[in-house]
Design an enzyme around this catalytic site. Sequence first.
Site, short mmCIF file in Angstrom:
data_model
loop_
_atom_site.label_atom_id
_atom_site.label_comp_id
_atom_site.label_asym_id
_atom_site.label_seq_id
_atom_site.Cartn_x
_atom_site.Cartn_y
_atom_site.Cartn_z
N CYS A 123 0.81 -1.22 0.00
CA CYS A 123 0.00 0.00 0.00
C CYS A 123 0.85 1.27 0.00
O CYS A 123 0.31 2.37 -0.16
CB CYS A 123 -0.94 0.00 1.20
N HIS A 272 -3.35 6.73 2.72
CA HIS A 272 -3.78 5.45 2.14
C HIS A 272 -5.18 5.12 2.64
O HIS A 272 -5.47 5.24 3.83
CB HIS A 272 -2.79 4.36 2.54
N ASN A 303 -10.31 -0.66 0.03
CA ASN A 303 -8.86 -0.58 0.09
C ASN A 303 -8.29 -1.11 -1.22
O ASN A 303 -8.35 -2.30 -1.51
CB ASN A 303 -8.35 -1.41 1.27
#
Length: 347
Positions: A123, A272, A303
Amino acid sequence: MTAKIKPAKGAPYARIMGVGGYRPTRVVPNEVILEHIDSSDEWIRSRSGIATRHWAGPDETVTSMAVEASGKAIADAGIRPEQVGAVIVATVSHLKQTPAVATEIAFKIGTDKPAAFDISAGCAGFGYGLTLAKGMVTDGSAEYVLVIGVERLSDLTDPEDRATAFLFGDGAGAVVVGPSKEPAIGPTVWGSEGDKANTIMQTLPWDVYRTKLAPGSAPDSLVPVEEVRYPAITQEGQAVFRWAVFEMAKVAQQALDAAGVSPQDLDVFIPHQANMRIIDSMVKTLKLPENVKVARDVETTGNTSAASIPLAMERLLATGQAKSGDTALVIGFGAGLVYAATVVTLP
């Protein structure tokens, strides 16, 4: 006599010139996730803030999604594809070991033989790619660099894992990094904590399929010795949450300090998009003023790992919540564990 290497002749600074995003057509609400796990829409929303996510269809591949996002970023930057000197793709869901998907993407968007490679930094991948791109532009290796974050995490999601089934989505985000006359991408604060590698990981390594399969009766066939479940991404939720909330706020502050920017100077915060609770906790810890626009794309996109920051950036600009020239703090963090944070001027 020792030969002298000529000094690099790049741009004095680098900036993000354009951004583009692609979200798959299919929107998946929590009700679909609940068909496979014992939970509730209320629980998912309260724990993650996620209401829907996008899952790719058969024709929405890692390559095709990246191509769509890249085309938009290049157009937004006002350059031609053949001017791109390097293509960096951050992804963990390109399921072919080699060649790098970046080379195929570079060809399909019409570039002229640029440097092209993939990076695997979970990520934080977009932040790593952005840092590499900045270096290329300022040292003269490339005038324009295309940085892509793209994921098809639905391929690596266990629909029966109550801890992760609702988290992940698919999509692609891209930016063009090019020359600037003034600083527009700050120093990167990045690092890794390999002692926590097992907190977010793939359940099985690919070589398990070699060790768990035996030759069959046909010349080139393979017959399972025992059922081997397809690998998925798993995580220790509480450990990751604590690390993100307590440690990543420190990293974000270090990035602000390195750029000489205070929370009061910020216009936008783009963390993020892992979890709404993590985002809200970071905002509180950093003591961001109420006027700072905070990306909360996770609610409708889920996500998307390396794609989450450029996708959130693109949406903020497209909806008018942020504008060109705004000062933004961006931070990515995830599997590794790895992280990268910097301050940028929005395109």
